[in-house]
Design a protein around this motif. Structure first.
Motif, PDB file in Angstrom:
ATOM      1  N   HIS A  91      39.990  40.631  16.060  1.00  0.00           N
ATOM      2  CA  HIS A  91      39.814  42.147  16.548  1.00  0.00           C
ATOM      3  C   HIS A  91      41.011  41.687  17.682  1.00  0.00           C
ATOM      4  CE1 HIS A  91      36.502  45.359  16.194  1.00  0.00           C
ATOM      5  NE2 HIS A  91      36.387  44.857  14.968  1.00  0.00           N
ATOM      6  N   ASP A 145      44.884  42.753  18.072  1.00  0.00           N
ATOM      7  CA  ASP A 145      45.120  43.619  19.690  1.00  0.00           C
ATOM      8  C   ASP A 145      46.749  42.422  19.909  1.00  0.00           C
ATOM      9  OD1 ASP A 145      43.000  44.810  19.195  1.00  0.00           O
ATOM     10  OD2 ASP A 145      42.444  44.380  20.712  1.00  0.00           O
ATOM     11  N   LEU A 157      49.714  43.361  18.036  1.00  0.00           N
ATOM     12  CA  LEU A 157      50.361  45.003  18.323  1.00  0.00           C
ATOM     13  C   LEU A 157      51.503  44.991  19.701  1.00  0.00           C
ATOM     14  CD1 LEU A 157      47.702  47.886  17.646  1.00  0.00           C
ATOM     15  CD2 LEU A 157      50.496  47.838  17.123  1.00  0.00           C
ATOM     16  N   LEU A 208      54.047  42.661  19.326  1.00  0.00           N
ATOM     17  CA  LEU A 208      55.382  43.121  18.910  1.00  0.00           C
ATOM     18  C   LEU A 208      56.021  44.714  19.856  1.00  0.00           C
ATOM     19  CD1 LEU A 208      53.747  44.448  14.724  1.00  0.00           C
ATOM     20  CD2 LEU A 208      55.401  43.081  16.036  1.00  0.00           C
ATOM     21  N   VAL A 268      50.025  37.300  14.059  1.00  0.00           N
ATOM     22  CA  VAL A 268      49.491  37.904  12.910  1.00  0.00           C
ATOM     23  C   VAL A 268      48.807  37.202  12.131  1.00  0.00           C
ATOM     24  CG1 VAL A 268      51.540  38.237  11.689  1.00  0.00           C
ATOM     25  CG2 VAL A 268      50.016  39.638  11.511  1.00  0.00           C
ATOM     26  N   TYR A 299      40.951  36.132   8.183  1.00  0.00           N
ATOM     27  CA  TYR A 299      40.791  37.373   7.404  1.00  0.00           C
ATOM     28  C   TYR A 299      40.106  36.332   5.487  1.00  0.00           C
ATOM     29  CZ  TYR A 299      41.466  40.577   3.074  1.00  0.00           C
ATOM     30  OH  TYR A 299      40.933  41.402   2.472  1.00  0.00           O
ATOM     31  N   ILE A 345      43.431  47.873   4.445  1.00  0.00           N
ATOM     32  CA  ILE A 345      44.305  46.398   4.435  1.00  0.00           C
ATOM     33  C   ILE A 345      45.510  46.065   4.002  1.00  0.00           C
ATOM     34  CG2 ILE A 345      43.712  44.257   3.214  1.00  0.00           C
ATOM     35  CD1 ILE A 345      41.628  44.198   4.959  1.00  0.00           C
ATOM     36  N   PHE A 378      52.438  42.907   7.619  1.00  0.00           N
ATOM     37  CA  PHE A 378      52.868  41.127   7.911  1.00  0.00           C
ATOM     38  C   PHE A 378      53.202  40.719   6.572  1.00  0.00           C
ATOM     39  CE2 PHE A 378      50.355  36.927   6.027  1.00  0.00           C
ATOM     40  CZ  PHE A 378      50.697  36.553   7.189  1.00  0.00           C
ATOM     41  N   THR A 423      56.690  47.208  10.069  1.00  0.00           N
ATOM     42  CA  THR A 423      55.727  46.865  11.077  1.00  0.00           C
ATOM     43  C   THR A 423      54.753  47.044  11.954  1.00  0.00           C
ATOM     44  OG1 THR A 423      56.423  44.669  10.014  1.00  0.00           O
ATOM     45  CG2 THR A 423      54.917  44.149  11.825  1.00  0.00           C
ATOM     46  N   LEU A 464      41.266  51.955  10.492  1.00  0.00           N
ATOM     47  CA  LEU A 464      40.059  50.664  10.241  1.00  0.00           C
ATOM     48  C   LEU A 464      39.671  51.764  11.429  1.00  0.00           C
ATOM     49  CD1 LEU A 464      39.649  48.745  13.059  1.00  0.00           C
ATOM     50  CD2 LEU A 464      42.100  47.735  11.233  1.00  0.00           C
ATOM     51  N   LYS A 501      36.231  53.580  13.542  1.00  0.00           N
ATOM     52  CA  LYS A 501      35.752  53.802  12.920  1.00  0.00           C
ATOM     53  C   LYS A 501      35.337  55.703  13.646  1.00  0.00           C
ATOM     54  CE  LYS A 501      34.519  50.796   9.585  1.00  0.00           C
ATOM     55  NZ  LYS A 501      34.164  50.032  10.874  1.00  0.00           N
TER      56      LYS A 501
END
Ligand code: HEM
Length: 215
Positions: free
Chosen positions: A44, A48, A51, A54, A87, A94, A116, A123, A156, A167, A169
């Motif tokens: 997480h 964050d 992003l 970017l 990234v 992962y 994903i 990526f 991207t 992702l 919820k």
């Protein structure tokens, strides 16, 4: 301000500041501060920061034009490369601790889970940009082609926002906020291009009227 931005010390300071999120993670890891699920925590946190970096990278051009600070360009490559580094860390967390390097399983996951798939696409799109970020590659590709290629950073960022949106919820506020920032940056770029074309159009029309044999 112009001199401050041109100083190599400012650049070094920005570099160190960009390392702070990584330092904070290492510090937490050493002191058992990653919570009950350390892998999720790192995923997480790194997600964050990808992003955010970017967005910082995409904000450089509007900021340098709006604030009339052309020297800001000196920081764009570094910020983009930090986005790429975070990234890579995000992806490594992962494939390693999360998926135990089970390549077949990872590929299945990329195919099956849409968030994903889109994250992976974001990526992959960044890889050629990181490789061609050097002055040598700008020369080899030529300014125009290099610029075209590097527009992929918008894709991207869009993939990153969709990845985040898919992702989460329940609470979609944060992905929506990132999405709004990316949209504003994109629209600004679009508006700037339209204005530039309009400004150039009368000048071009003027040159069209000049006879070809007059030089
Ligand atoms: C540009 C590419 C990417 C961006 C911008 C990005 C961004 C993010 C963000 C913002 C989060 C959520 C952070 C939070 O909840 O606070 C996240 C989580 C996550 N990302 Fe990415 N990511 C990218 C690529 C990838 C890739 C390539 C993978 C793996 C193939 C991946 C796997 C994950 C996983 C497993 C999570 C945690 C999901 C969960 O806890 O349910 N991401 N990412």
């Amino acid at each position: 301000m112009h001199r401050l931005l041109l100083s190599k010390w400012t650049k070094a300071a920005v570099f160190i500041v960009c390392l702070v999120p990584l330092g904070a993670l290492v510090e937490r890891a050493l002191h058992g501060g990653l919570g009950a699920n350390p892998v999720e925590f790192v995923q997480h946190a790194t997600g964050d920061w990808v992003l955010r970096f970017l967005i910082f990278t995409l904000a450089i051009t509007p900021l340098r034009k709006i604030l009339n600070l052309p020297e800001l360009i000196r920081y764009r490559r570094m910020l983009g490369l930090f986005a790429f580094s975070y990234v890579c860390l995000h992806f490594l967390t992962y494939i390693g601790p999360d998926q135990s390097f089970d390549l077949a399983g990872i590929w299945k996951d990329i195919e099956k889970r849409r968030y994903i798939t889109v994250g992976f696409l974001g990526f992959v799109l960044l890889i050629p940009l990181a490789i061609t970020s050097t002055a040598g590659w700008v020369r080899r590709l030529g300014g125009k082609r290099w610029q075209m290629l590097h527009r992929a950073i918008y894709l991207t960022a869009i993939c990153g926002v969709i990845h985040y949106y898919w992702l989460v919820k329940s609470d979609i506020r944060e992905p929506l906020l990132y999405g709004a920032i990316v949209a504003i940056l994109l629209l600004w770029r679009l508006g700037d291009r339209i204005l530039k074309k309009r400004r150039l159009a009368p000048a071009n029309a003027g040159t069209d009227r000049v006879p070809a044999n007059v030089s």
